[in-house]
Write an enzyme that holds these catalytic residues in place. Structure first.
Site, mmCIF file in Angstrom:
data_model
loop_
_atom_site.group_PDB
_atom_site.id
_atom_site.type_symbol
_atom_site.label_atom_id
_atom_site.label_comp_id
_atom_site.label_asym_id
_atom_site.label_seq_id
_atom_site.Cartn_x
_atom_site.Cartn_y
_atom_site.Cartn_z
ATOM 1 N N ASP A 247 0.860 -1.178 0.000
ATOM 2 C CA ASP A 247 0.000 0.000 0.000
ATOM 3 C C ASP A 247 0.895 1.225 0.000
ATOM 4 O O ASP A 247 1.697 1.428 0.917
ATOM 5 C CB ASP A 247 -0.912 0.011 1.232
ATOM 6 C CG ASP A 247 -1.786 1.252 1.287
ATOM 7 O OD1 ASP A 247 -2.611 1.421 0.372
ATOM 8 O OD2 ASP A 247 -1.626 2.048 2.233
ATOM 9 N N GLU B 112 -1.457 -1.472 -6.090
ATOM 10 C CA GLU B 112 -2.641 -0.806 -6.617
ATOM 11 C C GLU B 112 -2.312 -0.112 -7.932
ATOM 12 O O GLU B 112 -1.211 0.422 -8.101
ATOM 13 C CB GLU B 112 -3.160 0.229 -5.610
ATOM 14 C CG GLU B 112 -3.823 -0.371 -4.392
ATOM 15 C CD GLU B 112 -4.364 0.704 -3.470
ATOM 16 O OE1 GLU B 112 -5.600 0.818 -3.325
ATOM 17 O OE2 GLU B 112 -3.552 1.438 -2.888
ATOM 18 N N CYS C 44 -12.310 -4.517 6.400
ATOM 19 C CA CYS C 44 -11.662 -5.251 7.494
ATOM 20 C C CYS C 44 -11.017 -6.510 6.924
ATOM 21 O O CYS C 44 -11.678 -7.317 6.275
ATOM 22 C CB CYS C 44 -12.670 -5.614 8.570
ATOM 23 S SG CYS C 44 -11.975 -6.625 9.925
ATOM 24 N N CYS D 37 -12.754 -9.850 9.080
ATOM 25 C CA CYS D 37 -14.118 -10.322 8.845
ATOM 26 C C CYS D 37 -14.675 -9.918 7.482
ATOM 27 O O CYS D 37 -15.711 -10.430 7.062
ATOM 28 C CB CYS D 37 -15.048 -9.833 9.957
ATOM 29 S SG CYS D 37 -15.312 -8.032 9.943
ATOM 30 N N CYS E 143 -12.734 -2.531 14.128
ATOM 31 C CA CYS E 143 -13.917 -3.078 13.441
ATOM 32 C C CYS E 143 -14.932 -3.589 14.460
ATOM 33 O O CYS E 143 -14.611 -3.816 15.636
ATOM 34 C CB CYS E 143 -13.475 -4.196 12.502
ATOM 35 S SG CYS E 143 -14.831 -4.970 11.573
ATOM 36 N N CYS F 138 -16.037 -6.408 14.640
ATOM 37 C CA CYS F 138 -15.668 -7.762 15.057
ATOM 38 C C CYS F 138 -14.631 -7.755 16.178
ATOM 39 O O CYS F 138 -14.251 -8.815 16.692
ATOM 40 C CB CYS F 138 -15.132 -8.568 13.866
ATOM 41 S SG CYS F 138 -13.542 -7.979 13.230
ATOM 42 N N ASP G 126 -2.798 1.511 7.086
ATOM 43 C CA ASP G 126 -1.987 1.170 5.925
ATOM 44 C C ASP G 126 -1.693 -0.326 5.846
ATOM 45 O O ASP G 126 -1.732 -0.917 4.762
ATOM 46 C CB ASP G 126 -0.684 1.969 5.948
ATOM 47 C CG ASP G 126 -0.928 3.468 5.882
ATOM 48 O OD1 ASP G 126 -1.940 3.863 5.283
ATOM 49 O OD2 ASP G 126 -0.115 4.232 6.441
#
Length: 398
Positions: free
Chosen positions: A189, A274, A327, A330, A346, A348, A355
């Site tokens: 990333d 990306e 996330c 999950c 999150c 969860c 990052d």
């Protein structure tokens, strides 16, 4: 494992004598002149929906040398002039193939000063390089050795805006061979606080080369701004000071990216990144300077060609994939994720570094795209239940 043949350009700095510098400067000017002279009739022909090829421009060059106004073209080696015509032909081939824009005329002040010599126009013996029209070899600083038994096929001499002289020798490098296969894979990333974050949890610090020299650069630019505009010697001297600072920044940035990309390619079989639209991102006035300094496009370019050399795979996923808001534990998608949020929790219960979490998601979707050609983009689903993405493995040449 099949052997591959890779041609590499080995670039070195050299220090010409006054006579060599004068000869090369004259050659640069003649190369630019021939390129522009050949581009003019080709442009006129293009407006008439006709085409002029390389052979025709080569015949024109012979005729130009016989005229009184252009007789000075005979004072330099003919090989760089012919290579200029070949480069123009390549530029038109890219234009006709819709891979590039229409060729432009070369400017005396802004265009790169360079000349290309083929084997008939130079002599390379016992580590000494002598160009056509010269009696002495170039004083080259051999900062790294050429491959054993290397025989350069092309030599390119250039001078950058800072006044430094370089020679680039193109030769085959037998040491570039595919590395042993490994199961390691990594997602990357790109960022500004950190140059990159890896799915392993590691973060690479952004050196911010331009910021480190910003005071020195601003001082040099102020001195240049105070000089009277024109071709005066004082303004030229101040301009060189500015370009030296830019050259220092670019050299350090390039060195850092080479070290980083080489390490990533050596350690990982698959690298997922990306597909960033850097050209559009630099239109953001508040971030353009930082994005340009990070050099994400150059980072990707280095990754791709080194991966091709060493038998690795680079996968580029869709730039619109919500890697930061998803996330990695999950798979739930957050509604918003402002840039100032660096860590988040999150529903969860998993706590994420923004990052590193994005890098993990990039790796997961990249591996999915590599195996079955589909991704895990939750907000765009096809009727059969599979998500639609534009991820694409970057194919290696056989």
């Amino acid at each position: 494992m099949r052997a591959i043949h890779v041609k590499r350009a080995f670039k070195y700095r050299f220090y010409p004598t006054d006579a060599q510098a004068a000869e090369l400067s004259c050659t640069f000017g003649c190369v630019r002149k021939v390129y522009n002279l050949a581009l003019a009739p080709r442009t006129e022909a293009w407006t008439r929906q006709e085409r002029v090829n390389y052979s025709q421009t080569s015949a024109m060059l012979t005729a130009w040398k016989k005229t009184e106004d252009l007789a000075y073209l005979n004072n330099v080696s003919s090989v760089p002039l012919q290579q200029a015509l070949r480069h123009l032909q390549t530029a038109f081939a890219g234009f006709f193939g819709k891979r590039a824009k229409y060729p432009r005329f070369k400017s005396r002040k802004k265009s790169r000063k360079s000349a290309e010599y083929t084997t008939s126009a130079f002599r390379f013996r016992d580590g000494k390089l002598t160009l056509a029209k010269m009696t002495e070899p170039l004083d080259i600083v051999w900062s790294r050795p050429l491959p054993e038994g290397a025989s350069p096929s092309t030599v390119t001499v250039s001078q950058d805006a800072a006044g430094r002289w370089f020679v680039s020798l193109l030769c085959e490098d037998p040491s570039v061979q595919p590395l042993p296969a490994t199961d390691a894979a990594v997602g990357i990333d790109a960022g500004l606080d950190h140059l990159i974050a890896l799915s392993t949890g590691e973060k690479i610090v952004n050196p911010r080369h331009e910021r480190r020299d910003r005071v020195r650069l601003a001082k040099a630019q102020r001195q240049l701004a105070r000089k009277a505009k024109g071709d005066g010697a004082n303004r030229a001297k101040s301009r060189r000071k500015v370009t030296r600072v830019y050259a220092r920044i670019a050299d350090r940035r390039r060195d850092h990216l080479h070290r980083l990309t080489t390490r990533l390619v050596r350690e990982n079989q698959t690298i997922v990144i990306e597909d960033l639209a850097v050209r559009n991102m630099v239109k953001n006035g508040s971030l353009a300077r930082a994005i340009s300094d990070a050099a994400w496009a150059e980072f990707r370019r280095m990754l791709e060609y080194k991966a091709q050399w060493y038998g690795r795979e680079v996968i580029a996923i869709d730039r619109w994939f919500p890697s930061s808001k998803l996330c990695s534990v999950c798979g739930s998608l957050q509604d918003k994720m402002p840039l100032h949020v660096r860590t988040w929790t999150c529903d969860c219960g998993a706590t994420h570094d923004r990052d590193v979490n994005a890098a993990k998601n990039i790796l997961a979707v990249g591996l999915t795209a590599s195996v079955c050609g589909a991704g895990v983009r939750p907000q765009r689903s096809t009727p059969d239940g599979q998500s639609a993405m534009k991820q694409k493995p970057l194919q290696r040449e056989p």
